[in-house]
Scaffold this motif. Structure first.
Motif, mmCIF file in Angstrom:
data_model
loop_
_atom_site.group_PDB
_atom_site.id
_atom_site.type_symbol
_atom_site.label_atom_id
_atom_site.label_comp_id
_atom_site.label_asym_id
_atom_site.label_seq_id
_atom_site.Cartn_x
_atom_site.Cartn_y
_atom_site.Cartn_z
ATOM 1 N N VAL A 23 40.725 37.220 41.220
ATOM 2 C CA VAL A 23 39.123 37.714 41.538
ATOM 3 C C VAL A 23 38.225 37.510 40.277
ATOM 4 O O VAL A 23 37.233 37.368 40.525
ATOM 5 C CB VAL A 23 39.478 39.313 41.721
ATOM 6 C CG1 VAL A 23 40.029 39.747 43.025
ATOM 7 C CG2 VAL A 23 40.059 39.993 40.503
ATOM 8 N N THR A 24 38.926 37.653 39.083
ATOM 9 C CA THR A 24 38.118 37.132 37.973
ATOM 10 C C THR A 24 37.626 35.523 38.260
ATOM 11 O O THR A 24 36.482 35.173 37.815
ATOM 12 C CB THR A 24 38.961 37.204 36.588
ATOM 13 O OG1 THR A 24 39.633 38.457 36.473
ATOM 14 C CG2 THR A 24 38.134 36.728 35.202
ATOM 15 N N GLY A 26 37.462 33.873 40.796
ATOM 16 C CA GLY A 26 36.540 34.023 41.869
ATOM 17 C C GLY A 26 35.048 34.382 41.755
ATOM 18 O O GLY A 26 33.937 33.676 42.195
ATOM 19 N N ILE A 27 34.963 35.528 40.820
ATOM 20 C CA ILE A 27 33.778 35.939 40.481
ATOM 21 C C ILE A 27 32.994 35.245 39.538
ATOM 22 O O ILE A 27 31.852 34.780 39.745
ATOM 23 C CB ILE A 27 33.853 37.448 39.777
ATOM 24 C CG1 ILE A 27 34.753 38.341 40.602
ATOM 25 C CG2 ILE A 27 32.694 37.903 39.083
ATOM 26 C CD1 ILE A 27 34.784 39.793 40.067
ATOM 27 N N THR A 61 30.732 39.537 44.201
ATOM 28 C CA THR A 61 31.890 40.486 43.598
ATOM 29 C C THR A 61 32.560 41.290 44.547
ATOM 30 O O THR A 61 33.830 41.495 44.810
ATOM 31 C CB THR A 61 31.392 41.445 42.600
ATOM 32 O OG1 THR A 61 30.792 40.568 41.628
ATOM 33 C CG2 THR A 61 32.528 42.123 41.971
ATOM 34 N N VAL A 64 34.385 38.916 47.209
ATOM 35 C CA VAL A 64 35.785 38.411 46.381
ATOM 36 C C VAL A 64 36.956 39.525 46.376
ATOM 37 O O VAL A 64 37.954 39.337 46.635
ATOM 38 C CB VAL A 64 35.414 37.843 44.969
ATOM 39 C CG1 VAL A 64 36.828 37.532 44.563
ATOM 40 C CG2 VAL A 64 34.535 36.524 45.180
ATOM 41 N N ALA A 65 36.539 40.693 45.874
ATOM 42 C CA ALA A 65 36.983 41.858 45.771
ATOM 43 C C ALA A 65 37.810 42.311 47.157
ATOM 44 O O ALA A 65 38.994 42.549 47.224
ATOM 45 C CB ALA A 65 36.605 42.984 45.135
ATOM 46 N N VAL A 68 40.280 39.178 48.662
ATOM 47 C CA VAL A 68 41.500 39.269 47.720
ATOM 48 C C VAL A 68 42.356 40.489 47.892
ATOM 49 O O VAL A 68 43.560 40.448 48.198
ATOM 50 C CB VAL A 68 41.294 38.769 46.325
ATOM 51 C CG1 VAL A 68 42.535 38.814 45.586
ATOM 52 C CG2 VAL A 68 40.622 37.433 46.222
ATOM 53 N N GLY A 69 41.572 41.596 48.006
ATOM 54 C CA GLY A 69 42.383 42.770 47.966
ATOM 55 C C GLY A 69 43.023 42.791 49.285
ATOM 56 O O GLY A 69 44.150 43.483 49.597
ATOM 57 N N LEU A 91 40.645 47.863 42.994
ATOM 58 C CA LEU A 91 40.500 46.381 42.597
ATOM 59 C C LEU A 91 38.904 46.409 42.612
ATOM 60 O O LEU A 91 38.399 45.568 41.762
ATOM 61 C CB LEU A 91 41.135 45.657 43.932
ATOM 62 C CG LEU A 91 40.883 43.996 43.484
ATOM 63 C CD1 LEU A 91 41.498 43.745 42.325
ATOM 64 C CD2 LEU A 91 41.214 43.224 44.598
ATOM 65 N N CYS A 95 36.851 44.726 39.540
ATOM 66 C CA CYS A 95 35.969 43.584 39.619
ATOM 67 C C CYS A 95 34.539 43.769 39.263
ATOM 68 O O CYS A 95 33.823 43.056 38.788
ATOM 69 C CB CYS A 95 36.013 43.277 41.097
ATOM 70 S SG CYS A 95 37.510 42.626 41.593
#
Length: 330
Positions: A23-24, A26-27, A61, A64-65, A68-69, A91, A95
């Protein structure tokens, strides 16, 4: 990771760590692409761009969160979406904290970059304005000076051929210097003094005993720099604003008492009627030009007996030479 343990969410810590990395990344990448797109758009205002950047990064954000979550929860926990709510919330909190940190760094970077661009633009505009002021300064060479010297030359040709040849030589030196000074913003005082010698030769030929000039400048001053034609303008102003005659001679002194400034001083015998075109524009331009260069102020002093102008000398590099006095007389 401690939050996941506290809420008894049974996910392996290595998986949580990989999720956090994902996630990091991705952000980070999403914000980078969004910022790149904003940079290519026509958004020029800093704070408007910051607002667009922040709004876009919040959406990125969240996407993405959630992506992925939900994917991780479905793969690791179970297919029951009720079990996803808490880990996805945790998550999302993580994020948005990451996003806040990244946006803070980005705003600082944008501000510093904007400040640097503004400084460069200011320097650019200052340089353009300075060049315009310098050109105006050079253009202050009185057109009447040309006609007066042509009249003197005409008289010399008829009376003294040798003197007329020397006059033409010095006359050409003066205008060659003025034309070449367009190439430089600053010039060494040594060259300016050499130019002034030619200029004073023309004035002495015209006014004879009505004008006397003394120059006393140390070697340390001669190696410093000055605005081109600035001394000439000060001498010209002295001649233009004062009576110059055999019965009332004008005395002009050009001297350097230290290595930081040079002074042009004349005895005060102001003309009763002055030409309306005889303004202090040349002196004003010199003062403005030094302001643009960030140097010390031009100092003007007037008493009942004298008028003097002191202008700063600019040292391009440390002067290690020992000052040696030298004087010239006209």
């Amino acid at each position: 990771m401690e939050s996941f343990d506290y809420y008894h969410i049974r996910i392996d810590k290595s998986v949580i760590f990989l999720v956090f990395l994902a996630v990091t990344a991705g952000i980070w990448e999403g914000n980078r692409l969004w910022d790149k797109w904003l940079g290519e758009s026509d958004i020029a205002t800093l704070w408007k761009r910051v607002a667009y950047n922040l709004g876009g990064s919040i959406v990125i954000t969240g996407v993405v969160a959630l992506l992925v979550g939900v994917t991780t929860a479905y793969s690791v926990l179970s297919s029951d979406w009720h079990t996803w709510i808490l880990p996805v919330k945790l998550l999302l909190m993580f994020c948005f904290r990451v996003n806040l940190f990244l946006n803070t760094i980005h705003v600082i970077f944008l501000y510093v970059h904007h400040l640097d661009v503004s400084r460069q633009q200011l320097e650019h505009y200052k340089r353009i304005t300075s060049q315009a002021q310098l050109q105006s300064l050079r253009n202050q060479v009185n057109p009447h000076f040309l006609f007066n010297n042509l009249s003197v030359l005409t008289a010399l040709i008829a009376s003294d051929t040798a003197a007329s040849v020397e006059f033409v030589k010095e006359f050409s030196n003066v205008y060659r210097y003025i034309l070449k000074s367009d190439e430089k913003e600053l010039i060494q005082l040594r060259e300016e003094v050499s130019f002034i010698e030619s200029y004073l030769y023309l004035l002495k030929t015209r006014f004879q005993a009505g004008l006397s000039v003394s120059i006393d400048i140390s070697e340390g001053c001669l190696s410093a720099y000055i605005l081109p034609v600035s001394l000439q303008l000060l001498v010209e102003n002295a001649v233009k604003h004062n009576v110059v005659s055999k019965t009332r001679p004008l005395h002009i002194e050009i001297f350097c008492l230290d290595n930081d400034s040079i002074t042009v001083r004349n005895n005060l015998q102001v003309k009763i009627v002055e030409d309306e075109d005889s303004t202090r524009l040349g002196l004003t331009n010199i003062a403005k030009r030094y302001d643009f260069l960030g140097e010390d102020k031009v100092q003007v002093e007037r008493t009942e007996l004298f008028f003097s102008v002191t202008i700063p000398l600019i040292h391009m590099e440390p002067d290690s030479s020992r000052p040696m006095s030298g004087s010239y007389g006209y």
